[in-house]
Design an enzyme around this catalytic site. Structure first.
Site, PDB file in Angstrom:
ATOM      1  CE  LYS A 125     -80.666  -6.117 -45.415  1.00 59.91           C
ATOM      2  NZ  LYS A 125     -80.458  -6.420 -44.167  1.00 59.91           N
ATOM      3  CG  ASP A 165     -82.107  -4.067 -42.472  1.00 64.82           C
ATOM      4  OD1 ASP A 165     -81.442  -4.353 -41.456  1.00 64.82           O
ATOM      5  OD2 ASP A 165     -81.944  -3.253 -43.127  1.00 64.82           O
TER       6      ASP A 165
HETATM    7  P1  NDP Z   1     -84.321   0.302 -37.056  1.00 65.82           P
HETATM    8  O1  NDP Z   1     -85.249   0.737 -38.343  1.00 65.82           O
HETATM    9  O2  NDP Z   1     -85.143  -0.310 -35.928  1.00 65.82           O
HETATM   10  O3  NDP Z   1     -83.565   1.609 -36.429  1.00 65.82           O
HETATM   11  C1  NDP Z   1     -82.850   2.620 -37.244  1.00 65.82           C
HETATM   12  C2  NDP Z   1     -82.114   3.548 -36.855  1.00 65.82           C
HETATM   13  O4  NDP Z   1     -81.133   4.183 -37.458  1.00 65.82           O
HETATM   14  C3  NDP Z   1     -83.310   4.554 -36.185  1.00 65.82           C
HETATM   15  O5  NDP Z   1     -83.068   5.320 -35.131  1.00 65.82           O
HETATM   16  C4  NDP Z   1     -82.928   5.539 -37.519  1.00 65.82           C
HETATM   17  O6  NDP Z   1     -83.560   6.788 -37.127  1.00 65.82           O
HETATM   18  C5  NDP Z   1     -81.720   5.687 -37.574  1.00 65.82           C
HETATM   19  N1  NDP Z   1     -81.374   5.853 -39.153  1.00 65.82           N
HETATM   20  C6  NDP Z   1     -81.954   5.114 -40.249  1.00 65.82           C
HETATM   21  N2  NDP Z   1     -81.497   5.713 -41.300  1.00 65.82           N
HETATM   22  C7  NDP Z   1     -80.597   6.889 -40.738  1.00 65.82           C
HETATM   23  C8  NDP Z   1     -79.720   7.631 -41.618  1.00 65.82           C
HETATM   24  N3  NDP Z   1     -79.840   7.440 -42.955  1.00 65.82           N
HETATM   25  N4  NDP Z   1     -79.173   8.521 -40.894  1.00 65.82           N
HETATM   26  C9  NDP Z   1     -79.130   8.519 -39.443  1.00 65.82           C
HETATM   27  N5  NDP Z   1     -79.828   7.564 -38.927  1.00 65.82           N
HETATM   28  C10 NDP Z   1     -80.468   6.769 -39.540  1.00 65.82           C
HETATM   29  O7  NDP Z   1     -83.321  -0.361 -37.882  1.00 65.82           O
HETATM   30  P2  NDP Z   1     -82.308  -1.427 -37.236  1.00 65.82           P
HETATM   31  O8  NDP Z   1     -81.870  -1.100 -35.718  1.00 65.82           O
HETATM   32  O9  NDP Z   1     -82.945  -2.894 -37.073  1.00 65.82           O
HETATM   33  O10 NDP Z   1     -81.143  -1.366 -37.956  1.00 65.82           O
HETATM   34  C11 NDP Z   1     -80.032  -0.433 -37.826  1.00 65.82           C
HETATM   35  C12 NDP Z   1     -78.713  -1.099 -38.639  1.00 65.82           C
HETATM   36  O11 NDP Z   1     -78.340  -2.531 -38.137  1.00 65.82           O
HETATM   37  C13 NDP Z   1     -79.016  -1.296 -40.085  1.00 65.82           C
HETATM   38  O12 NDP Z   1     -77.889  -0.913 -40.836  1.00 65.82           O
HETATM   39  C14 NDP Z   1     -79.410  -2.591 -40.392  1.00 65.82           C
HETATM   40  O13 NDP Z   1     -79.008  -3.212 -41.407  1.00 65.82           O
HETATM   41  C15 NDP Z   1     -78.627  -3.367 -39.300  1.00 65.82           C
HETATM   42  N6  NDP Z   1     -78.781  -4.629 -38.889  1.00 65.82           N
HETATM   43  C16 NDP Z   1     -79.995  -4.896 -38.170  1.00 65.82           C
HETATM   44  C17 NDP Z   1     -80.237  -5.992 -37.769  1.00 65.82           C
HETATM   45  C18 NDP Z   1     -81.611  -6.414 -37.027  1.00 65.82           C
HETATM   46  O14 NDP Z   1     -81.709  -7.511 -36.724  1.00 65.82           O
HETATM   47  N7  NDP Z   1     -82.423  -5.510 -36.839  1.00 65.82           N
HETATM   48  C19 NDP Z   1     -79.503  -7.238 -37.926  1.00 65.82           C
HETATM   49  C20 NDP Z   1     -78.138  -6.867 -38.752  1.00 65.82           C
HETATM   50  C21 NDP Z   1     -77.796  -5.566 -39.021  1.00 65.82           C
HETATM   51  P3  NDP Z   1     -85.030   7.383 -37.768  1.00 65.82           P
HETATM   52  O15 NDP Z   1     -85.910   6.631 -36.917  1.00 65.82           O
HETATM   53  O16 NDP Z   1     -84.968   8.647 -37.730  1.00 65.82           O
HETATM   54  O17 NDP Z   1     -84.991   6.685 -39.070  1.00 65.82           O
END
Ligand code: NDP
Length: 444
Positions: A125, A165
């Site tokens: 990571k 991510d």
């Molecule tokens: P994105 O950056 O596309 O989206 C993240 C979302 O979560 C946004 O809506 C963001 O809001 C919100 N968010 C981030 N941090 C916080 C926080 N501290 N409190 C509340 N909301 C928060 O990321 P992904 O969708 O790619 O990833 C989301 C999750 O899925 C993570 O845990 C990631 O590790 C996991 N994941 C992702 C994969 C992938 O293929 N993308 C694969 C496997 C796991 P804002 O825009 O306001 O920051």
């Protein structure tokens, strides 16, 4: 005394400032206790202790210049956790909260998750405390170029293949890939999540979200339930949340809420995904904009209240520890019957305990969200073969991988007398393959 107590105590002593890593590692070690009982040879070979220590941790300075000409400094990370079953593989996260503890927790989870996919990929990571929010495209580009100018020497298609991510999508992967290609003068599959025109795979964008639903459908089907006609609450509105919402809708469910880190929207008629996609993916605005366009919907400032909304299925898809004990109690009292973790470790240990005690079906992140990395591995395969599969081909492979992951977790739980405990099942099934490989490869 339990066999692994000593390893856990040592771990706590050696990593006192790493709460997220200790939380993840502690939970995993607890479910591996019965494995240690059955495999004294692995205990003797130090497998349980060695697997807790990353093979390599890289931390570096990332200097870049903003649009005003001011010099900014961020910190870059790559934790190469385990390469026993294949090249390191895992996402890059750009978020102000990024630190070594979070990188290590994610790298360790990734090791077992990647093993669960059945594909030959190790765990890693990385990322930076850079905040892409509010930055111009050029600022993001300059940051990504500087980041890769250091990281390039540590990665490679047969060594370590990063992906996206939080905060890293096709735009950022593009800037990083461009810089890597320029420095190395090779067009290789060194990063996944690439655009379709330059080596990307169909379904990679949708993969994590779709995979969550394929896993959830399997878990629900075994319990005579389904996504069809279910009311679903999803947190986040990023890549994972949007495509989970799309698949839930295709499967006949109704998604009534989404969020970002400022607050959440509630649309009792079901969220309009085209509107969400435009706001988040094209305009890169906040989720609150949704209520200006969709009448009958509401916006609430603050994130935790999203779990007060009554639902049948909850899919936390934002970030770690977003469902705590209080939120879990609320979901249970609103008769939510299934929780599948789209984000990494979104439920606290308290919350998981509450779900398990109350018979809520619970799918742990390392199994549920493995579809993203599985499809990244399919992208690597296509890159090596210099071929490109159709959307339907990749989607069919993804579905079959997710079904197998469910089956393997369920089988491992039953084999170790914890029937129905998918968390233990995922930890055990993911661990077994890595442990066998480490054992075979000697003390390294
Ligand atoms: P994105 O950056 O596309 O989206 C993240 C979302 O979560 C946004 O809506 C963001 O809001 C919100 N968010 C981030 N941090 C916080 C926080 N501290 N409190 C509340 N909301 C928060 O990321 P992904 O969708 O790619 O990833 C989301 C999750 O899925 C993570 O845990 C990631 O590790 C996991 N994941 C992702 C994969 C992938 O293929 N993308 C694969 C496997 C796991 P804002 O825009 O306001 O920051």
């Amino acid at each position: 005394m339990k066999i692994l107590t000593d390893s856990i105590e040592k771990l706590i002593k050696r990593n006192p400032n790493e709460p997220e890593f200790l939380q993840a590692a502690g939970e995993i070690m607890e479910s591996l206790e019965p494995v240690a009982e059955r495999h004294p040879e692995w205990v003797k070979a130090g497998i349980f202790e060695r697997i807790l220590e990353p093979e390599r941790q890289i931390m570096f300075r990332v200097p870049w210049v903003d649009d005003e000409g001011k010099i900014r400094i961020n910190r870059g990370f790559r934790v190469q956790f385990n390469s026993a079953i294949g090249p390191y593989k895992g996402g890059l996260r750009l978020h102000p909260s990024v630190n070594l503890s979070i990188m290590k927790f994610l790298g360790f989870e990734q090791t077992l998750k990647n093993s669960l996919t059945g594909l030959p990929i190790g765990g890693a990571k990385g990322g930076s405390d850079f905040d892409p929010k509010g930055k111009s495209d050029y600022e993001v580009m300059r940051f990504c170029q500087s980041f890769i100018t250091e990281l390039y020497r540590h990665i490679g298609e047969d060594c370590d293949v990063p992906a996206g991510d939080i905060g890293v999508g096709t735009r950022e992967i593009g800037y990083m890939f461009g810089q890597y290609k320029r420095i190395q003068n090779t067009f290789s599959g060194v990063l996944t999540g690439k655009g379709l025109a330059w080596g990307g795979s169909h379904v990679r964008t949708e993969a994590t979200g779709y995979g969550i639903c394929y896993f959830a459908e399997e878990m629900l089907r075994e319990n005579n339930k389904s996504c069809k006609d279910a009311t679903v609450v999803i947190s986040g509105s990023g890549n994972v949340a949007i495509y989970a919402a799309e698949k839930v809708t295709q499967l006949g469910g109704r998604v009534v809420a989404l969020s970002d880190s400022n607050g959440y929207i509630y649309d009792p008629d079901g969220v309009k995904l085209d509107t969400v996609k435009r706001i988040k993916e094209v305009e890169r605005k906040r989720i609150r904009e949704y209520v200006n366009e969709c009448c009958g919907s509401e916006y609430t400032e603050g994130c935790s209240g999203i779990w007060d909304i009554p639902c049948d299925i909850a899919l936390p898809c934002a970030t770690q520890n977003e469902i705590d004990g209080l939120a879990a109690h609320k979901l249970v009292s609103n008769r939510c019957y299934a929780v599948a973790e789209g984000a990494n470790m979104p439920c606290t240990p308290d919350a998981i305990e509450i779900f398990q005690r109350n018979g809520v079906l619970y799918g742990p992140s390392k199994a549920v969200n493995a579809g993203g990395v599985a499809t990244s591995a399919l992208e690597m395969t296509q890159n090596s073969m210099r071929m490109s599969w159709t959307f339907e081909e990749v989607d069919a492979r993804l579905k079959s991988i997710m079904k197998n992951i469910y089956k393997n977790c369920s089988r491992a739980a039953a084999e170790y007398n914890m029937k129905g405990n998918l968390m233990a099942g995922a930890n055990i099934a993911g661990f077994m393959k890595v442990a066998e490989a480490m054992y075979a490869q000697g003390i390294v």
